[in-house]
Design an enzyme around this catalytic site. Structure first.
Site, short mmCIF file in Angstrom:
data_model
loop_
_atom_site.label_atom_id
_atom_site.label_comp_id
_atom_site.label_asym_id
_atom_site.label_seq_id
_atom_site.Cartn_x
_atom_site.Cartn_y
_atom_site.Cartn_z
N CYS A 18 -1.82 6.62 -1.65
CA CYS A 18 -2.76 6.35 -0.57
C CYS A 18 -4.12 7.03 -0.75
CB CYS A 18 -2.15 6.76 0.76
SG CYS A 18 -0.57 5.94 1.06
N ALA A 30 -5.10 24.77 -1.17
CA ALA A 30 -5.73 24.59 -2.48
C ALA A 30 -4.66 24.52 -3.55
CB ALA A 30 -6.69 25.75 -2.75
N LYS A 49 15.04 -5.38 -4.33
CA LYS A 49 14.79 -4.50 -3.19
C LYS A 49 15.51 -5.03 -1.95
CE LYS A 49 10.55 -2.80 -3.21
NZ LYS A 49 9.10 -2.90 -3.04
#
Ligand code: UGA
Length: 436
Positions: A262, A254, A35
């Site tokens: 999270c 919906a 990374k």
């Protein structure tokens, strides 16, 4: 100001690049050499709109660099902790391994007067546990929760709707809050609310906000369940109640529900922490919020099975979307991918497409078939399932064009994002979530 950012994932990498973009001198530190290598070469390791530009600009300006060596944090005035707090493998609580490890390895490089600002989402009380080691070095620990949304992370970091800093009340806390005002100078200058609280409140603000958002989504999904047995339309219901300013229309979408790195794990960690505190019943409703949310994935699968006459075995199903939401390549706890996996488990030939998330999805669920090409996914499909509301499907997919590619005429709209009338007019049987 010299800053360090410990942890270069979705939160830390954006924070580091955003801080460099507003003029700070930033080092991002991560234990993951791949990374760090990617970021150092100016290549964003994940898809986040706008990140690539500020990353390149930061590196070219010389104000942004990345390292695997914690010693490089030495000399920074503020050290942000932005490592992950995933759900524990064998329970609901947050796994604090990375936060504890980050702080432990940072402490030797702290100097008197430094500020450590926790950004990770943690159970209330974590800061109090971490503080002694930091304070023994004459440094100050504050909690500065992050409210960024994936897909809008750069904008949310540079121009948030509020800033929250939790400090120990007193002169040292006041000084630390003042330093953070300087860090976030462009937002502060334009009058962004800047709330100084105690540390426990700041920790709680974050989980309370996510718990509220999750509850709002599950509320409307519960209404979708009622709509399904009454013939009502949950999208009209959401529009109607959303006009009440006290309720508001946002997060009343919906569909197959919330996912990501999270909301799901944060409501579970909140429940676990409340139990530890002897107040489990105070957030007992979050279990219901979680249960409603998971039921909706099942409902989407049911709609496909029903629509195909009771079985999906050997049916070819085009699943449009894999990311947990549009403008992201994140597939952590993705409802979209879960629907695909469940259909595959029922014996369907599932072909998944997504504008950004195919590679991530393939790594985690190699048993599914993938294509980056939307039309290839649609070709020969017995049913089409839309599970991530990318513009590529919502706006840009012409139902007549889709009808020319697919064999069947069933479309299940797991995000209530399609124009039902237009699809029906093109000969499709349209099934939404909580819509007649
Ligand atoms: C969420 C919060 O919105 C951020 O404020 C917070 O900083 C972040 O978590 C975090 O803790 O780091 P994020 O996970 O990026 O942000 O995504 P959201 O935009 O909140 O969406 C979460 C999920 O809810 C997605 O799967 C989305 O499709 C779903 N959703 C959202 C609905 O099902 N209906 C809606 O009406 C809105």
């Amino acid at each position: 100001m010299r800053l360090s950012v410990i942890g270069c994932g979705y939160l830390g990498a954006v924070h580091a690049a955003a801080m460099a973009s507003i003029g700070h001198d930033v080092v991002g530190i991560d234990v993951d050499a791949r990374k760090v290598d990617s970021l150092s070469r100016g290549i964003a390791p994940f898809f986040e709109p706008g990140l690539q530009d500020i990353l390149t600009a930061g590196i070219e300006s010389g104000r942004l660099r990345f390292s695997t060596d914690m010693a490089d944090a030495e000399g920074a005035k503020v050290h942000f902790i932005g490592v992950g707090t995933p759900q524990q493998k064998d329970g609901y609580a947050a796994d604090l391994t990375y936060v504890n490890a980050a702080v432990e390895s940072l402490v030797p490089f702290l100097s008197r007067g430094d500020i450590v600002a926790g950004k990770s989402t943690v159970p209330v009380g974590t800061a109090a546990d971490l503080a002694p080691g930091i304070e023994a070095k004459g440094a100050t620990l504050v909690w500065n929760p992050e409210f960024l949304r994936e897909g809008w992370a750069v904008q949310d970091t540079i121009d948030p709707d509020r800033l929250v800093v939790g400090v120990v009340p007193g002169a040292d806390g006041d000084r630390a809050a003042q330093v953070l005002r300087e860090v976030y100078h462009p937002a502060v200058a334009k009058g962004t609310p800047f709330l100084v609280t105690d540390r426990a409140t700041a920790e709680l603000v974050k989980v309370a906000a996510n718990a509220f958002l999750a509850t709002k989504i599950s509320f409307i999904n519960a209404m979708a369940e009622i709509a399904e047995v009454t013939g009502a339309d949950v999208t009209q219901l959401a529009d109607a109640i959303g006009h009440d300013a006290r309720i508001g229309r946002r997060f009343l979408g919906a569909g197959i529900g919330f996912g990501g790195g999270c909301l799901p794990k944060d409501i579970r960690a909140f429940s676990a922490r409340a139990e530890e505190l002897g107040r489990g019943e105070s957030v007992g409703f979050l279990r219901e919020v979680d249960a409603i949310n998971l039921r909706r994935r099942h409902r989407a699968v049911e709609l496909v099975v029903e629509g195909l006459g009771g079985a999906v075995f050997n049916k070819r199903i085009a699943v449009l979307g894999a990311a947990f939401k549009p403008h992201s390549d994140d597939i952590r706890d993705s409802p979209a991918l879960d629907v695909a996996v469940r259909l595959h488990g029922l014996g369907a030939q599932v072909i998944v497409t997504d504008p950004e998330a195919v590679e991530n999805a393939r790594r985690v669920h190699p048993q599914l078939t993938y294509t980056a090409d939307r039309d290839e996914a649609l070709r020969g499909a017995d049913a089409v399932v839309v599970v991530t509301e990318w513009d590529e499907y919502r706006r840009q997919l012409d139902p007549a064009h889709a009808a020319g590619l697919a064999t069947g005429r069933l479309v299940v709209d797991g995000r209530n994002c399609l124009d039902a009338e237009a699809w029906r007019a093109a000969g499709w049987t349209y099934a939404g979530m909580g819509r007649p």
